[in-house]
Design a protein around this motif. Sequence first.
Motif, PDB file in Angstrom:
ATOM      1  N   TRP A 110       0.840  -1.210   0.000  1.00  0.00           N
ATOM      2  CA  TRP A 110       0.000   0.000   0.000  1.00  0.00           C
ATOM      3  C   TRP A 110       0.870   1.253   0.000  1.00  0.00           C
ATOM      4  CZ3 TRP A 110      -0.568   4.161   3.301  1.00  0.00           C
ATOM      5  CH2 TRP A 110      -1.720   4.941   3.149  1.00  0.00           C
ATOM      6  N   THR A 111       1.920   1.246   0.808  1.00  0.00           N
ATOM      7  CA  THR A 111       2.815   2.401   0.899  1.00  0.00           C
ATOM      8  C   THR A 111       3.534   2.649  -0.419  1.00  0.00           C
ATOM      9  OG1 THR A 111       3.154   1.951   3.254  1.00  0.00           O
ATOM     10  CG2 THR A 111       4.716   3.434   2.193  1.00  0.00           C
ATOM     11  N   GLU A 112       3.937   1.582  -1.093  1.00  0.00           N
ATOM     12  CA  GLU A 112       4.626   1.728  -2.375  1.00  0.00           C
ATOM     13  C   GLU A 112       3.740   2.396  -3.425  1.00  0.00           C
ATOM     14  OE1 GLU A 112       7.882  -1.885  -2.527  1.00  0.00           O
ATOM     15  OE2 GLU A 112       5.798  -2.348  -3.021  1.00  0.00           O
ATOM     16  N   HIS A 113       2.455   2.241  -3.282  1.00  0.00           N
ATOM     17  CA  HIS A 113       1.523   2.878  -4.217  1.00  0.00           C
ATOM     18  C   HIS A 113       1.196   4.308  -3.819  1.00  0.00           C
ATOM     19  CE1 HIS A 113      -0.068  -0.303  -7.039  1.00  0.00           C
ATOM     20  NE2 HIS A 113       0.744  -0.998  -6.259  1.00  0.00           N
ATOM     21  N   ARG A 114       1.565   4.703  -2.632  1.00  0.00           N
ATOM     22  CA  ARG A 114       1.222   6.044  -2.140  1.00  0.00           C
ATOM     23  C   ARG A 114       2.412   7.007  -2.111  1.00  0.00           C
ATOM     24  NH1 ARG A 114      -2.746   3.583  -2.712  1.00  0.00           N
ATOM     25  NH2 ARG A 114      -4.798   3.899  -1.768  1.00  0.00           N
ATOM     26  N   VAL A 115       3.610   6.488  -1.963  1.00  0.00           N
ATOM     27  CA  VAL A 115       4.809   7.321  -1.857  1.00  0.00           C
ATOM     28  C   VAL A 115       5.537   7.300  -3.207  1.00  0.00           C
ATOM     29  CG1 VAL A 115       6.998   7.669  -0.664  1.00  0.00           C
ATOM     30  CG2 VAL A 115       5.005   6.795   0.598  1.00  0.00           C
ATOM     31  N   PRO A 116       5.620   8.444  -3.893  1.00  0.00           N
ATOM     32  CA  PRO A 116       6.181   8.486  -5.251  1.00  0.00           C
ATOM     33  C   PRO A 116       7.541   7.835  -5.413  1.00  0.00           C
ATOM     34  CG  PRO A 116       5.110  10.562  -4.759  1.00  0.00           C
ATOM     35  CD  PRO A 116       5.078   9.760  -3.490  1.00  0.00           C
ATOM     36  N   VAL A 117       8.464   8.093  -4.481  1.00  0.00           N
ATOM     37  CA  VAL A 117       9.802   7.522  -4.637  1.00  0.00           C
ATOM     38  C   VAL A 117       9.779   6.000  -4.519  1.00  0.00           C
ATOM     39  CG1 VAL A 117      10.433   7.727  -2.182  1.00  0.00           C
ATOM     40  CG2 VAL A 117      12.221   7.756  -3.959  1.00  0.00           C
ATOM     41  N   LEU A 118       8.879   5.459  -3.713  1.00  0.00           N
ATOM     42  CA  LEU A 118       8.765   4.007  -3.587  1.00  0.00           C
ATOM     43  C   LEU A 118       8.056   3.408  -4.801  1.00  0.00           C
ATOM     44  CD1 LEU A 118       7.868   3.541   0.205  1.00  0.00           C
ATOM     45  CD2 LEU A 118      10.108   3.786  -0.904  1.00  0.00           C
ATOM     46  N   TRP A 119       7.077   4.138  -5.316  1.00  0.00           N
ATOM     47  CA  TRP A 119       6.363   3.688  -6.511  1.00  0.00           C
ATOM     48  C   TRP A 119       7.324   3.517  -7.687  1.00  0.00           C
ATOM     49  CZ3 TRP A 119       2.632   1.253  -8.729  1.00  0.00           C
ATOM     50  CH2 TRP A 119       2.349   1.463 -10.086  1.00  0.00           C
ATOM     51  N   ARG A 120       8.310   4.379  -7.801  1.00  0.00           N
ATOM     52  CA  ARG A 120       9.279   4.304  -8.881  1.00  0.00           C
ATOM     53  C   ARG A 120       9.936   2.923  -8.939  1.00  0.00           C
ATOM     54  NH1 ARG A 120      11.766   8.788 -11.204  1.00  0.00           N
ATOM     55  NH2 ARG A 120      10.667  10.767 -10.858  1.00  0.00           N
ATOM     56  N   PHE A 121      10.230   2.351  -7.784  1.00  0.00           N
ATOM     57  CA  PHE A 121      10.854   1.027  -7.745  1.00  0.00           C
ATOM     58  C   PHE A 121       9.820  -0.087  -7.948  1.00  0.00           C
ATOM     59  CE2 PHE A 121      13.928   3.695  -5.510  1.00  0.00           C
ATOM     60  CZ  PHE A 121      15.121   3.271  -6.093  1.00  0.00           C
ATOM     61  N   HIS A 122       8.655   0.075  -7.354  1.00  0.00           N
ATOM     62  CA  HIS A 122       7.610  -0.944  -7.469  1.00  0.00           C
ATOM     63  C   HIS A 122       7.061  -1.031  -8.889  1.00  0.00           C
ATOM     64  CE1 HIS A 122       4.418  -3.602  -6.333  1.00  0.00           C
ATOM     65  NE2 HIS A 122       3.468  -2.711  -6.547  1.00  0.00           N
ATOM     66  N   LEU A 123       7.205   0.059  -9.640  1.00  0.00           N
ATOM     67  CA  LEU A 123       6.685   0.138 -11.002  1.00  0.00           C
ATOM     68  C   LEU A 123       7.187  -1.004 -11.879  1.00  0.00           C
ATOM     69  CD1 LEU A 123       5.141   1.750 -13.175  1.00  0.00           C
ATOM     70  CD2 LEU A 123       7.141   3.214 -13.409  1.00  0.00           C
TER      71      LEU A 123
ATOM     72  N   GLU B  11      13.476  -2.230  -4.742  1.00  0.00           N
ATOM     73  CA  GLU B  11      12.237  -2.620  -4.067  1.00  0.00           C
ATOM     74  C   GLU B  11      12.491  -3.766  -3.096  1.00  0.00           C
ATOM     75  OE1 GLU B  11       7.604  -4.029  -4.707  1.00  0.00           O
ATOM     76  OE2 GLU B  11       8.941  -4.014  -6.444  1.00  0.00           O
ATOM     77  N   SER B  12      13.404  -4.663  -3.454  1.00  0.00           N
ATOM     78  CA  SER B  12      13.732  -5.765  -2.546  1.00  0.00           C
ATOM     79  C   SER B  12      14.260  -5.234  -1.216  1.00  0.00           C
ATOM     80  CB  SER B  12      14.776  -6.692  -3.194  1.00  0.00           C
ATOM     81  OG  SER B  12      14.259  -7.292  -4.366  1.00  0.00           O
ATOM     82  N   VAL B  13      15.044  -4.170  -1.276  1.00  0.00           N
ATOM     83  CA  VAL B  13      15.549  -3.531  -0.050  1.00  0.00           C
ATOM     84  C   VAL B  13      14.398  -2.908   0.729  1.00  0.00           C
ATOM     85  CG1 VAL B  13      17.014  -1.696   0.877  1.00  0.00           C
ATOM     86  CG2 VAL B  13      17.831  -3.096  -1.029  1.00  0.00           C
ATOM     87  N   ILE B  14      13.485  -2.247   0.024  1.00  0.00           N
ATOM     88  CA  ILE B  14      12.323  -1.625   0.658  1.00  0.00           C
ATOM     89  C   ILE B  14      11.469  -2.689   1.352  1.00  0.00           C
ATOM     90  CG2 ILE B  14      10.145  -0.405   0.212  1.00  0.00           C
ATOM     91  CD1 ILE B  14      11.677   0.921  -2.208  1.00  0.00           C
ATOM     92  N   ARG B  15      11.214  -3.770   0.654  1.00  0.00           N
ATOM     93  CA  ARG B  15      10.415  -4.859   1.221  1.00  0.00           C
ATOM     94  C   ARG B  15      11.101  -5.474   2.435  1.00  0.00           C
ATOM     95  NH1 ARG B  15       5.269  -6.767  -1.108  1.00  0.00           N
ATOM     96  NH2 ARG B  15       4.968  -5.413  -2.902  1.00  0.00           N
ATOM     97  N   PHE B  16      12.420  -5.591   2.358  1.00  0.00           N
ATOM     98  CA  PHE B  16      13.163  -6.150   3.490  1.00  0.00           C
ATOM     99  C   PHE B  16      13.013  -5.263   4.718  1.00  0.00           C
ATOM    100  CE2 PHE B  16      16.755  -7.102   6.170  1.00  0.00           C
ATOM    101  CZ  PHE B  16      16.901  -8.476   6.065  1.00  0.00           C
ATOM    102  N   PHE B  17      13.033  -3.957   4.511  1.00  0.00           N
ATOM    103  CA  PHE B  17      12.861  -3.022   5.627  1.00  0.00           C
ATOM    104  C   PHE B  17      11.510  -3.238   6.301  1.00  0.00           C
ATOM    105  CE2 PHE B  17      10.734   0.905   6.949  1.00  0.00           C
ATOM    106  CZ  PHE B  17      11.542   1.300   8.004  1.00  0.00           C
ATOM    107  N   PHE B  18      10.445  -3.377   5.510  1.00  0.00           N
ATOM    108  CA  PHE B  18       9.114  -3.585   6.081  1.00  0.00           C
ATOM    109  C   PHE B  18       9.019  -4.930   6.803  1.00  0.00           C
ATOM    110  CE2 PHE B  18       7.786  -0.035   3.426  1.00  0.00           C
ATOM    111  CZ  PHE B  18       6.779   0.545   4.190  1.00  0.00           C
ATOM    112  N   THR B  19       9.664  -5.954   6.253  1.00  0.00           N
ATOM    113  CA  THR B  19       9.653  -7.258   6.921  1.00  0.00           C
ATOM    114  C   THR B  19      10.353  -7.184   8.272  1.00  0.00           C
ATOM    115  OG1 THR B  19       9.661  -8.421   4.788  1.00  0.00           O
ATOM    116  CG2 THR B  19      10.317  -9.689   6.716  1.00  0.00           C
TER     117      THR B  19
END
Length: 274
Positions: free
Chosen positions: A111-124, A144-152
């Motif tokens: 959900w956050t990746e779809h709301r935060v522009p800088v995160l969306w860039r990687f999730h795209l 994005e793998s790094v971002i996902r790891f942070f959330f985990t």
Amino acid sequence: MDTIVQYFETIPSSHRSLILIGGITFFWMLESVAPLFTVRYGKWRHAGVNFFFTFTTILVNFTMAFLLVAASAWVVAANFGIVQWLNLPVWATALVGLLLLDLIGAYLAHWTEHRVPVLWRFHLVHHTDQHVDTTTANRHHPGESVIRFFFTTLAVFIVGAPLWLVFLYQSLSVVLSQFNHANITVPNWLDRPLSLLFVTPNMHRVHHHYQLPLTDTNYGNIFSVWDRLFGTYAVADNRSLVYGVDTHMDPKDHGHLGRMLAIPFQKKVKNPQG
């Protein structure tokens, strides 16, 4: 239950790899038997691109795994986190822990990746796939793998997850992601009861439609309850869906590795929120 705990406490890396490879192999074969979409495309070339991103995802997770292990060891030693405070029976710890790890590590991250522009860039990069199948599950830009790891890791702290629960969650997450991305036909009589609790292909592929508002629905990975609870659940005729994302429909955007790796750093990347 004790057997499950003991197994996942000491699960070998080879077994975790086997779960990933075995899942892809199983659903890949099932796609050939009962596909939803039968459109012809370079399935092996498509898989090659996605396997590259699968490899980078594994590499990121392997490199940073010591942080996850350290986080889990700390919460247990410090008696910190929800399941530590609740002091539930093992089966209840597994149920509550899996639900909360999925909420924070998957739903909230997505959900956050779809709301935060800088995160969306990687999730795209994940959304540029115009032929969604089981190999799409791990199609994540290394960023994005790094971002996902942070959330985990954040989820492990909040939940207070012991190591066996972390590895159990990751194993289920891998298999369920491969399942809900698979290009397979799930009959309604099976999908309806199954989707009340779990994310099914019929549910998740709606999220991969190339235009809003469907792009911003059905964020869940293991459990469907979070989308239902937070009002992000949507139903659509799967056969009317068009995969991809409307800002990047050029075939090079989903088939050229160099171009895909560069997507997060392009000057003009439209956020799904407009």
